[in-house]
Design an enzyme around this catalytic site. Structure first.
Site, PDB file in Angstrom:
ATOM      1  N   TYR A   1       0.801  -1.251  -0.050  1.00 39.62           N
ATOM      2  CA  TYR A   1      -0.073   0.049  -0.236  1.00 39.62           C
ATOM      3  C   TYR A   1       0.779   1.146  -0.098  1.00 39.62           C
ATOM      4  O   TYR A   1       0.208   2.485   0.142  1.00 39.62           O
ATOM      5  CB  TYR A   1      -0.916   0.078   1.039  1.00 39.62           C
ATOM      6  CG  TYR A   1      -2.195   0.660   0.931  1.00 39.62           C
ATOM      7  CD1 TYR A   1      -2.968   0.815  -0.203  1.00 39.62           C
ATOM      8  CD2 TYR A   1      -2.545   1.867   1.838  1.00 39.62           C
ATOM      9  CE1 TYR A   1      -3.893   1.458  -0.475  1.00 39.62           C
ATOM     10  CE2 TYR A   1      -3.654   2.533   1.660  1.00 39.62           C
ATOM     11  CZ  TYR A   1      -4.261   2.591   0.527  1.00 39.62           C
ATOM     12  OH  TYR A   1      -5.670   3.137   0.242  1.00 39.62           O
TER      13      TYR A   1
ATOM     14  N   TRP B   1       2.917   2.784   2.193  1.00 42.84           N
ATOM     15  CA  TRP B   1       2.965   4.001   3.222  1.00 42.84           C
ATOM     16  C   TRP B   1       4.199   3.323   4.387  1.00 42.84           C
ATOM     17  O   TRP B   1       4.264   4.070   5.244  1.00 42.84           O
ATOM     18  CB  TRP B   1       1.746   4.027   4.174  1.00 42.84           C
ATOM     19  CG  TRP B   1       0.785   4.742   3.465  1.00 42.84           C
ATOM     20  CD1 TRP B   1      -0.413   4.423   2.647  1.00 42.84           C
ATOM     21  CD2 TRP B   1       0.598   6.103   3.496  1.00 42.84           C
ATOM     22  NE1 TRP B   1      -1.212   5.456   2.290  1.00 42.84           N
ATOM     23  CE2 TRP B   1      -0.579   6.596   2.777  1.00 42.84           C
ATOM     24  CE3 TRP B   1       1.283   7.312   3.992  1.00 42.84           C
ATOM     25  CZ2 TRP B   1      -1.148   7.788   2.763  1.00 42.84           C
ATOM     26  CZ3 TRP B   1       0.786   8.465   4.120  1.00 42.84           C
ATOM     27  CH2 TRP B   1      -0.284   8.923   3.181  1.00 42.84           C
TER      28      TRP B   1
END
Length: 772
Positions: free
Chosen positions: A116, A118
């Protein structure tokens, strides 16, 4: 006795701020905020305890059943079986063997490689880039499309105004809003906690400062949200609190009022939009007999009709900026409120004017509203993926549970691939996905699950092979993003904890086993990669008229702040000035209030213009008789998503070890609840415990429980004793257009927990045993 030695300080950047780490005796003992940040985030200080927390993954680990039986093991052991520590070479041999087996037996489209993004603000140690680069070299992989943050609206806007990235990067800047806006209408608010973060790193948190400047100049604010604190203190914002999920009905009624009272800008509509006649017919109720006026909307939203009409008049009278938080589109039919808000802005006729029009994502990330740099920083090249199949990001459980089933997405008909492997790095789906009990069942289906992870998150606990990864403080890197003028030399503060390795080192080791290490590394060390990317950055900056120092000088200076872009952007100002010469990238070249293309898809859950479509779960549905409270599972203020939940900042916010949940005092009194109680929150999908805060900052009938508490079921598929709201949320797509998450369409009930309080074990490592 000599005085204690002063700690060494080391700069680093995160998605929530820039800091100096204080290092003593090889340990980080504190972090200091960036001195020039006017509004530092709370989150960063939580990293101190998390770095060497007992829940760090210290060595490569393999689930006991998988080590003994390989892919033929009992897959329901994921999440409950102990792990066995193994040497790195053995772990990489087994992982490479599984990748090759599945690729050769089932094809590369049987491998889902998820990340994802992050994991780190560093430009080189970007988990998603490293993961995709490796898999693209060994045959490819299925990847995810779009983001949980804004999937519904990013699918919609290309049909309405053109590429969604133009709205994010071209957003009217905060200085322009502060100088020119006289009314800011905030759909979903402008929450300070959400603006703590920007993907790629944050230098200065600017939103609060600019909003207060606008207020001091006389700008007025309206917060349309079920949560009063979604508007920062000091703005004296009017609070309008519609029922959650009813924003589209409110927006349609505002549009109707403009028409009924002749307040629309007909000249702008004629020059710059198409399809207004079709939308007007809908507002009049020509087809369904229902006029979409303020009286109609009041029955849906719970907002007084005169409040709606008065707001429409104020918006027409003032230079009005409509801000749209990403949160309002993470719901059933989440495509509609953003489309309706853009239509309302078009009817006001202020799109392209200083301080007027609309913006999507203000307050959802700190960077939106900052002028972007006139050049793009380079990234690690991911290479071409030979596999063309991809799935919407929020449909991972569907794909795992229903291989071969057809589905529709944004005008296309697709089939879920038969995924036999999941390889995840740089993310935690057991945080951001909905209906976690369903996700557990989905994670039981693949033959093999491999995870690169720093801590024992629920994702790691549900894996077969866990490879320990380093944090940003255990390696060199550079933070640079086009939304922030600050460049940070991220220095290695401490040695890797345990036997952890960077994602690059892990994938280089796997690439060696496939005979593609040279292609993966291109013969460069990590240090040489960082210098290579920096030299590319210097070249691009020089072409745009910016001078960057050498890497050695950057590290000596620690940080470099670029001069601001001299042009303060105004969204779609060129289009407004010359719609023919600077058309939008839509089929008509104009704002499409009615989209022939979307209408042609034939979706009953997303027609060709903004429309009110009743959510499947909301306070107006029959289900509210059993579950009469609407759950708002918004972003936390003490962490980014689930990151640093074991850290001191996040844990200090807990109530008796549980995630705090806010409820209106009258709703609490009706259930005999008091401040500080531990409560059970439940519906048909699951249950969790939470610590209760009673406050009139939430609308009656609403409870607010932030995401990010590490999933901690009392037993497999049982109650989460820690407070993760995604055991409650529904795992269904927003519509066939966007297929985004619909977490904010969730009903629950709440009761006091009177039984023995089960201990929170989310931060304890799983059982780790020796080999037999």
């Amino acid at each position: 006795m000599a005085g204690a030695e002063s700690p060494r300080t080391t700069p680093f950047s995160t998605h929530w701020g820039t800091y100096h780490a204080e290092v003593r005796d090889g340990r980080v003992t504190a972090v200091r905020d960036y001195a020039r940040d006017p509004d530092p985030a709370l989150i960063g200080h939580g990293i101190v305890e998390a770095l060497d927390h007992p829940t760090r993954v210290g060595r490569p680990m393999i689930r006991k059943g998988f080590l003994e039986h390989g892919h033929r093991s009992d897959r329901t052991g994921r999440g409950r079986e102990p792990f066995v520590a193994v040497p790195w070479d053995e772990a990489l041999d087994i992982a490479a063997s599984e990748i090759a087996r599945i690729r050769d037996s089932h094809g590369s489209d049987a491998i889902f490689a998820g990340s994802y993004g992050w994991a780190s603000a560093g430009r080189f140690h970007h988990a998603q880039s490293q993961l995709r680069r490796f898999f693209n070299l060994v045959g490819g992989h299925v990847q995810a499309i779009d983001t949980y943050s804004y999937a519904a609206i990013s699918a919609t806007m290309p049909h309405v105004t053109g590429p969604f990235r133009d709205i994010l990067d071209g957003a009217t800047s905060w200085p322009v809003i502060a100088e020119h806006s006289s009314l800011v209408v905030m759909l979903g608010g402008l929450a300070r906690k959400n603006a703590q973060v920007t993907s790629g790193g944050v230098g200065q948190h600017t939103m609060r400062e600019w909003l207060l400047k606008a207020h001091a100049r006389g700008c007025q604010f309206v917060n349309i949200s079920p949560i009063r604190s979604d508007a920062i203190s000091g703005l004296e914002a009017e609070w309008i609190a519609p029922r959650p999920g009813s924003d589209t009905a409110l927006l349609l009624a505002l549009c109707h009022t403009l028409l009924a009272e002749g307040l629309e800008d007909r000249a702008f509509l004629d020059r710059c939009t198409v399809g207004m006649d079709r939308f007007e017919a809908y507002l009049r109720g020509d087809a369904d007999g229902q006029v979409k006026d303020a009286d109609w909307a009041s029955g849906i939203t719970g907002v007084e009709p005169e409040t709606i009409r008065a707001l429409a008049r104020r918006m027409a009278k003032n230079r009005t900026m409509i801000t749209i938080a990403w949160s309002i589109q993470r719901a059933d039919h989440g495509e509609q409120p953003g489309w309706a808000a853009v239509t309302l802005a078009a009817m006001l006729g202020q799109i392209g004017l200083p301080g007027g029009g609309f913006g999507i994502g203000y307050g959802s990330e700190n960077g939106i509203g900052n002028p972007v740099l006139p050049f793009k920083f380079p990234a690690v090249p991911q290479r071409l993926n030979p596999v063309r199949e991809a799935i919407p990001v929020a449909r991972i459980s569907d794909a795992l549970l229903h291989p071969g089933e057809p589905y529709e997405f944004n005008g296309t008909r697709r089939v879920y691939p038969d995924l036999r492997m999941v390889y995840w790095t740089g993310g935690n789906p057991f945080h951001h996905h909905q209906d976690l009990n369903r996700l557990v069942r989905a994670f039981h289906r693949p033959e093999t699950v491999i995870v690169n992870e720093i801590w024992w998150t629920a994702t790691a606990r549900h894996a077969d092979i866990v490879l320990p990864a380093t944090t940003a403080l255990e390696r060199e890197d550079i933070a640079m993003t086009h939304w922030e003028p600050l460049i940070v030399a991220m220095r290695k503060a401490i040695e890797p904890v345990g036997e952890s390795r960077s994602d690059h080192q892990i994938f280089a080791g796997l690439a060696r086993r496939f005979g593609v290490e040279e292609a993966f590394t291109e013969g460069r060390t990590e240090e040489e990669w960082i210098e290579h990317l920096w030299n590319q950055s210097r070249q691009r900056a020089a072409e745009a008229g910016f001078e960057l120092p050498s890497l050695a000088e950057l590290r000596e200076r620690e940080m470099v702040e670029l001069p601001p872009n001299p042009r303060e952007p105004i969204l779609y100002d060129s289009f407004r000035t010359d719609p023919e010469g600077a058309p939008l990238e839509t089929p008509s070249g104009r704002i499409e209030i009615f989209s022939e293309r979307v209408a042609g898809f034939g979706y009953d859950d997303c027609p060709g213009h903004p429309a009110w479509i009743e959510p499947r779960e909301w306070l107006g549905s029959p289900k509210a008789e059993r579950f009469p409270l609407h759950l708002v599972s918004n972003q936390p203020k003490t962490r980014l998503h689930s990151q640093l939940d074991p850290g001191g900042v996040s844990r200090a916010s807990k109530i008796k070890g549980r995630e705090p949940m806010t409820m209106h005092p009258e709703d609490g009194a009706a259930r005999g609840l008091k401040d500080g109680d531990v409560v059970r929150v439940y519906n048909d999908r699951g249950a969790c415990l939470a610590g209760l805060i009673l406050s009139d900052k939430v609308r009656r009938g609403v409870v607010q429980l932030s995401t990010g508490a590490w999933y901690d079921p009392i037993e497999p598929f049982g109650m989460c004793k820690h407070g993760n709201p995604n055991v409650l949320t529904a795992d269904r797509g927003t519509s066939r257009l966007g297929q985004g998450p619909s977490a904010h369409s969730t009903l629950v009930e709440v009761e006091r927990w009177d039984g023995p309080l089960p201990p929170v074990t989310a931060f304890d490592p799983p059982p780790i045993i020796g080999r037999d």
